[in-house]
Design a protein around this motif. Structure first.
Motif, mmCIF file in Angstrom:
data_model
loop_
_atom_site.group_PDB
_atom_site.id
_atom_site.type_symbol
_atom_site.label_atom_id
_atom_site.label_comp_id
_atom_site.label_asym_id
_atom_site.label_seq_id
_atom_site.Cartn_x
_atom_site.Cartn_y
_atom_site.Cartn_z
ATOM 1 N N MET A 68 14.589 40.974 -18.294
ATOM 2 C CA MET A 68 15.838 39.933 -18.100
ATOM 3 C C MET A 68 15.359 39.130 -17.126
ATOM 4 S SD MET A 68 18.182 38.771 -19.751
ATOM 5 C CE MET A 68 18.807 39.658 -20.989
ATOM 6 N N ASN A 69 15.523 37.751 -17.442
ATOM 7 C CA ASN A 69 15.343 36.876 -16.380
ATOM 8 C C ASN A 69 16.455 35.561 -16.754
ATOM 9 O OD1 ASN A 69 13.774 34.754 -17.900
ATOM 10 N ND2 ASN A 69 12.470 36.676 -17.991
ATOM 11 N N ARG A 70 16.713 34.733 -15.775
ATOM 12 C CA ARG A 70 17.663 33.805 -15.962
ATOM 13 C C ARG A 70 17.480 32.925 -17.301
ATOM 14 N NH1 ARG A 70 18.869 30.724 -10.920
ATOM 15 N NH2 ARG A 70 19.220 32.633 -10.020
ATOM 16 N N GLN A 71 16.193 32.408 -17.147
ATOM 17 C CA GLN A 71 15.844 31.411 -18.280
ATOM 18 C C GLN A 71 16.036 32.346 -19.764
ATOM 19 O OE1 GLN A 71 13.890 31.892 -15.669
ATOM 20 N NE2 GLN A 71 12.724 30.231 -15.414
ATOM 21 N N LEU A 85 18.044 34.610 -20.384
ATOM 22 C CA LEU A 85 19.647 34.774 -20.674
ATOM 23 C C LEU A 85 20.265 33.470 -21.093
ATOM 24 C CD1 LEU A 85 21.590 37.111 -19.988
ATOM 25 C CD2 LEU A 85 22.106 35.954 -17.725
ATOM 26 N N TYR A 86 19.920 32.301 -20.528
ATOM 27 C CA TYR A 86 20.248 30.956 -21.109
ATOM 28 C C TYR A 86 19.954 31.030 -22.531
ATOM 29 C CZ TYR A 86 20.465 28.940 -16.220
ATOM 30 O OH TYR A 86 20.388 28.457 -14.912
ATOM 31 N N TYR A 100 20.208 42.370 -28.003
ATOM 32 C CA TYR A 100 21.128 41.909 -26.536
ATOM 33 C C TYR A 100 22.445 41.973 -26.749
ATOM 34 C CZ TYR A 100 22.975 38.422 -23.510
ATOM 35 O OH TYR A 100 23.559 37.761 -22.468
#
Lengths: 241, 96, 438
Positions: free
Chosen positions: C17-20, C22-23, C62
C-alpha cells in the motif's frame, strides 16, 4: 415542526454536516498517513516551469479536455453535472443571504423570475445529466463494471434533484419561507415558518433535505470522494521530473 | 516463424547420433531472437519424458547464457553446448 | 482458497500500500471513459480488459478487507473474497496489460492502471500464480548475474566476432567493442544479439566516445513479472558493473521498459541513489548529432518513413522530439501516425507479451489498430526505438500484410554513417568472414 420533521430536517442536518466535515478531514488524514511511493508516476509531455505545471494540473482537474477524443457525450454531461452542481450550491446560498445587489437591480418580481428561470434550467440540466449517467450504466460494458454503489448514488442524487425541482416548479411557497427555515437551522433552533408548516409542500421539502443529508453523510466514504481526491491525484500525473 | 519447423528428421538424427545418445525432440530455433529460444525450450520440456533430451539449435547469442541459466533455475540440465559456425547447439535433459 | 493463502494475498495488499495506490483505489468512479483508450478492450470488447475493470478487481479485495464501509456493507461494493475465480480473472486481465498507460492519459483522474496492476501482480506471485514464462526468464537473468564467470569467456569470444563485423562495416581494422573497460565514460547496456550491439557501436565509434559494453542485457523480465525483488537484482547487475568501472553515464539500448526501470524505478526499489546518469539511446543519438560529434552525410532517404512512439519512450519518458529530430536528419519524408505522440496506440506487444507464447494470438488481434495506423501512412519503413514494439510490429507486418520493414533508430543512423541504405538490417554474419579465420 412535528417530531419527524424535527428529526429529519433538523437534527439530521447537523449530523450530516458534521459527518461530512469530519469525514473529509478523516479521508485526507487517512491518505496522508500512508507513505507515498517515491517512484514518479507522471506521464509526458510535461510543463517545465512551476507555473506551467500548475496550469496543466488545473486543466487536467477541471477541464480534462483529452476526454473529448474518446467520449464526447460523457464529457458534456459530466461537465454539465459539475457546473450544475456548483450553480445549485450557489443558488442555495440565497437562502442564507439574499443576493442584495442583484435583487435591488432586478426588483422583487424580477428576482423571482430570474431565480425561477436560472434555477429551473439548472434543475433540469442536472436531472438530464443524471438520467444520462444512470441510463448509461444499464448497457454493456458499463453494466458489467458498475457496482450497486454506482446505482445507489445516482438514484440518490436523482431523488434529491426530483424533490428539489418539485419544490421549484410546484411548491407554491415563497423564498422567504425557505430562508426562514434555513435561518432557524443556522441559529440551532430548527423550525418551519407557518407558511411551510401548513403546506403539503412540507413533505417534499423534508424528503429533499433528508436525502441530501444522506448524500452528504455518504459523500466522504463513497467513490464521490473525488470531490477532494481529484486535486491530489491529478498532481501525480505531472510528477516526473 | 517458418524456420521454427523441425529440420528434416534424417539430417537431425544423423547429427545427434554422433554427438550424444538418444534425442527425444529436435527444436530448430535458428533466427529466433532473445528470449524466444529459451521460451521455446521451456515450452517443450514437458513434451519429453523425465530423463529425455531436447536438442535445440539456436543462432541467438543470448541463448548461450539464457538456456543454461534457465536450466539451473528450473532444475533441468544442459548436457552439452557446442557451436557449429553460427549455430549454437544445446542438449537439454529434462530432470524432473 | 484456504485462510493462509488469503492472508498471503491480503498481506501483499497491505504491504504494497502506498499513497498513490490509495488515491487510485478511492477516486475511480467507474465512468469507463478509459474503455476506448485501451487497445485491448477496443479490439476484444471484453470487459476483462477495460482498464477500470482491471483495477476494479483489486478494488473489490481492498473494499472487502481494508475499508469500514466494505466491511459493513460488502454487497454495496460487490466487495469480494479473493476467491480462486477472482485470481483467474486477475491473472488474465493483469498479465495481458502492456503497461502502455494510455488509459492514464485519458482518465480525468489520471489513474495509473498499471500501478494498480503492480499490486495485482504481487498478489498473484504470492499466491504462486505469477506468469510462468516471465518467472523463468527473470530467474534465468538472476542466475546469469550470479554465475557470470561461467559465461564470460564465451561472451568475450562472441564479442570478438562482433568486433570483426564492426571493423569490416566501418573499414577500420582497429575498431573495438570494449568490454569491462575501466575508466570508460559510458556503459552501454544492450540486448542480446548483434542487432542491438552493432549499430550503437558504429555510432559510438564514429563519435569517438570512450565507452564499454555491458556484460548484461538491459531487458528486465522481473519488471514484467511484477516481482520487484527480482527486478531490482536484474537491474543491479548493470548498476554494479557501472560502479565497478566508474562510468559517468549508463546508456540503455532501444528498449522502452529497460529505460523506465533504470531511470524511474531502480532508485526506489534499491533505496539507493545512482551515482551516474541514465540515458536512453534516442537521447544520446540526438545529443551526438546536435553537438556535432557525428555528422550525418547528406543524401536523405526519400521514401516514406514513419515513427512509432513506444509507450515507454514517449508517454512514459517524454522523448517525443529527439527521435523526430534524428529521423528528420536522415529521411526527408517522415510521416506521423494518426494519432501519435502521447495519444499513440500501444503496439500491443509491450509488458512482456512478445515473450509469452500464451499471448501470441491475443497480441496479434489487439495489434489491429497499430497495423491499420501504419498502413494509413503508406510508409515502407517503420522506425521504433523499442525491441518489444519492433518484434510486435514485425509480427503484425506478417499477419496483416503491411509490407513494411521495421527497424530501430540507431540502425538507420548507423547505416547512414557507413553509407548504406537506411533500411539495411544489422544481422550476424552478413559481412564477409575475415580471411584469417580457420
Amino acid at each position: 415542526m412535528n417530531w419527524l420533521s424535527f428529526l429529519l430536517a433538523g437534527v439530521l442536518v447537523y449530523v450530516a454536516v458534521a459527518v461530512f466535515l469530519v469525514g473529509t478531514v478523516f479521508r485526507v488524514y487517512y491518505w496522508l498517513k500512508v507513505p507515498r511511493s517515491s517512484i514518479r508516476l507522471g506521464i509526458f509531455p510535461q510543463a517545465n516551469s512551476q507555473r506551467g505545471r500548475f496550469l496543466q494540473w488545473a486543466r487536467d482537474t477541471f477541464l480534462f479536455l483529452q476526454v473529448l477524443d474518446v467520449d464526447r457525450p460523457m464529457w458534456l454531461f459530466v461537465i454539465l453535472l459539475h457546473i450544475g452542481g456548483l450553480a445549485a450550491f450557489v443558488g442555495h446560498l440565497r437562502l442564507i443571504q439574499e443576493f442584495t445587489p442583484l435583487a435591488t437591480a432586478l426588483g422583487k418580481e424580477g428576482m423571482g423570475q430570474f431565480s425561477l428561470i436560472s434555477g429551473g434550467i439548472v434543475g433540469i440540466v442536472l436531472l438530464v445529466s443524471v438520467i444520462y449517467l444512470l441510463s448509461r450504466r444499464f448497457k454493456s460494458p458499463y453494466r458489467d463494471l458498475s457496482t450497486p454503489e454506482d446505482y445507489f448514488l445516482l438514484i440518490l442524487i436523482f431523488m434529491v434533484l426530483l424533490m428539489g425541482n418539485h419544490l421549484r416548479f410546484f411548491g407554491h411557497v415563497e423564498v422567504e419561507a425557505y430562508r426562514a427555515y434555513v435561518h432557524s437551522l443556522l441559529t440551532f433552533s430548527p423550525e418551519f415558518p407557518v407558511e411551510l408548516a401548513e403546506s403539503g409542500t412540507r413533505w417534499v421539502l423534508v424528503t429533499h433535505v433528508t436525502l441530501s443529508n444522506l448524500l452528504l453523510i455518504y459523500l466522504p466514504f463513497s467513490k464521490l470522494v473525488h470531490y477532494i481526491g481529484t486535486y491530489a491525484v491529478n498532481l501525480v500525473r505531472s510528477e516526473a521530473r | 516463424m517458418a524456420k521454427e519447423k523441425a529440420k528434416s528428421k534424417q539430417e537431425a538424427s544423423e547429427k545427434t547420433e554422433k554427438t550424444a545418445g538418444k534425442v527425444d525432440l529436435e527444436l530448430d530455433l535458428r533466427g529466433l531472437m532473445c528470449p524466444l529460444p529459451m521460451v521455446r525450450v521451456s515450452q517443450n520440456i514437458n513434451k519429453v519424458p523425465v530423463g529425455g533430451v531436447i536438442r535445440a539449435v539456436a543462432t541467438d547469442p543470448g541463448s548461450l547464457a539464457d538456456i543454461p541459466s534457465w536450466a539451473r533455475t528450473t532444475g533441468n540440465e544442459v548436457l552439452k553446448t557446442e557451436r557449429d559456425g553460427k549455430d549454437i547447439i544445446f542438449l537439454v535433459k529434462r530432470v524432473k | 482458497m484456504n485462510k493462509t493463502e488469503l492472508k498471503t494475498i491480503t498481506g501483499v495488499l497491505e504491504q504494497g500500500m502506498n499513497r498513490q495506490l490509495l488515491y487510485y483505489l478511492d477516486v475511480c468512479t467507474r465512468c469507463s471513459i478509459c474503455k476506448d483508450a485501451c487497445h485491448q478492450y477496443v479490439s476484444t470488447g471484453d470487459v476483462l480488459f477495460l482498464p477500470a475493470y482491471r483495477a476494479e478487481l483489486i478494488r473489490r479485495v481492498y473494499k472487502k478487507y481494508f475499508t469500514r464501509s466494505g466491511l459493513f456493507l460488502p454487497s454495496l461494493y460487490e466487495a469480494r473474497e479473493s476467491d480462486d475465480r477472482l485470481l483467474d480473472e486477475l491473472y488474465r486481465s493483469t498479465y495481458a496489460c502492456t503497461g502502455c498507460r494510455r488509459c492514464m492519459y485519458y482518465c480525468p483522474f489520471s489513474i495509473d492502471t498499471t500501478w494498480v496492476l503492480g499490486v495485482a501482480k504481487a498478489m498473484l506471485i504470492a499466491a504462486g500464480k505469477g506468469a510462468q514464462i516471465l518467472t523463468e526468464l527473470a530467474g534465468a537473468a538472476v542466475s546469469k548475474g550470479e554465475n557470470i564467470d561461467l559465461f564470460k569467456d564465451i561472451m568475450l569470444d562472441l564479442n570478438k566476432e562482433t568486433e570483426k563485423e564492426l571493423q569490416s562495416l566501418i573499414g577500420d581494422s582497429k575498431a573495438t567493442i570494449p568490454i569491462e573497460k575501466e575508466g570508460a565514460d559510458i556503459l552501454y547496456a544492450a540486448l542480446a544479439g548483434v542487432h542491438s550491439i552493432l549499430p550503437p557501436s558504429v555510432i559510438f565509434h564514429k563519435a569517438g566516445l570512450n565507452w564499454t559494453l555491458s556484460l548484461f542485457e538491459s531487458a528486465n523480465y522481473g519488471y514484467f513479472l511484477g516481482d520487484v525483488e527480482k527486478g531490482r537484482i536484474i537491474a543491479k547487475r548493470i548498476v554494479d558493473e557501472a560502479k565497478r568501472l566508474g562510468v559517468k553515464e549508463v546508456v540503455i539500448s532501444e528498449c522502452g521498459h529497460a529505460y523506465r526501470v533504470m531511470q524511474y524505478l531502480y532508485e526506489t526499489w534499491a533505496k539507493e541513489e545512482l551515482s551516474f546518469g541514465v540515458t536512453a539511446m534516442v537521447e544520446i543519438i540526438a545529443r551526438l548529432i546536435e553537438e556535432g560529434s557525428i555528422e550525418i552525410p547528406s543524401g536523405k532517404e526519400r521514401k516514406i518513413v514513419t515513427y512509432h512512439d513506444p509507450c515507454q519512450v514517449g508517454r512514459n519518458a517524454g522523448f517525443y522530439e529527439e527521435p523526430r529530430y534524428v529521423l528528420n536528419q536522415v529521411a526527408s519524408n517522415l510521416r506521423e501516425l494518426n494519432p501519435s505522440r502521447e495519444k499513440n496506440w500501444c503496439c500491443g506487444g509491450g509488458g512482456g507479451l512478445v515473450a509469452q507464447p500464451e499471448f501470441d494470438e491475443f497480441r496479434i488481434k489487439t495489434g489491429e489498430r497499430k497495423a491499420e495506423q501504419i498502413k494509413q501512412t503508406r510508409a515502407g519503413l517503420v522506425v521504433s526505438p523499442c525491441e518489444n514494439c519492433r518484434l510486435q510490429i514485425t509480427a503484425l507486418n506478417e499477419k496483416y500484410d503491411m509490407g513494411v520493414k521495421v527497424t530501430g533508430l540507431s540502425d538507420v543512423v548507423a547505416n547512414q554513417l557507413i553509407g548504406r541504405d537506411i533500411a539495411t538490417s544489422f544481422e550476424a554474419g552478413q559481412t564477409e568472414e575475415p580471411e584469417d579465420e580457420d
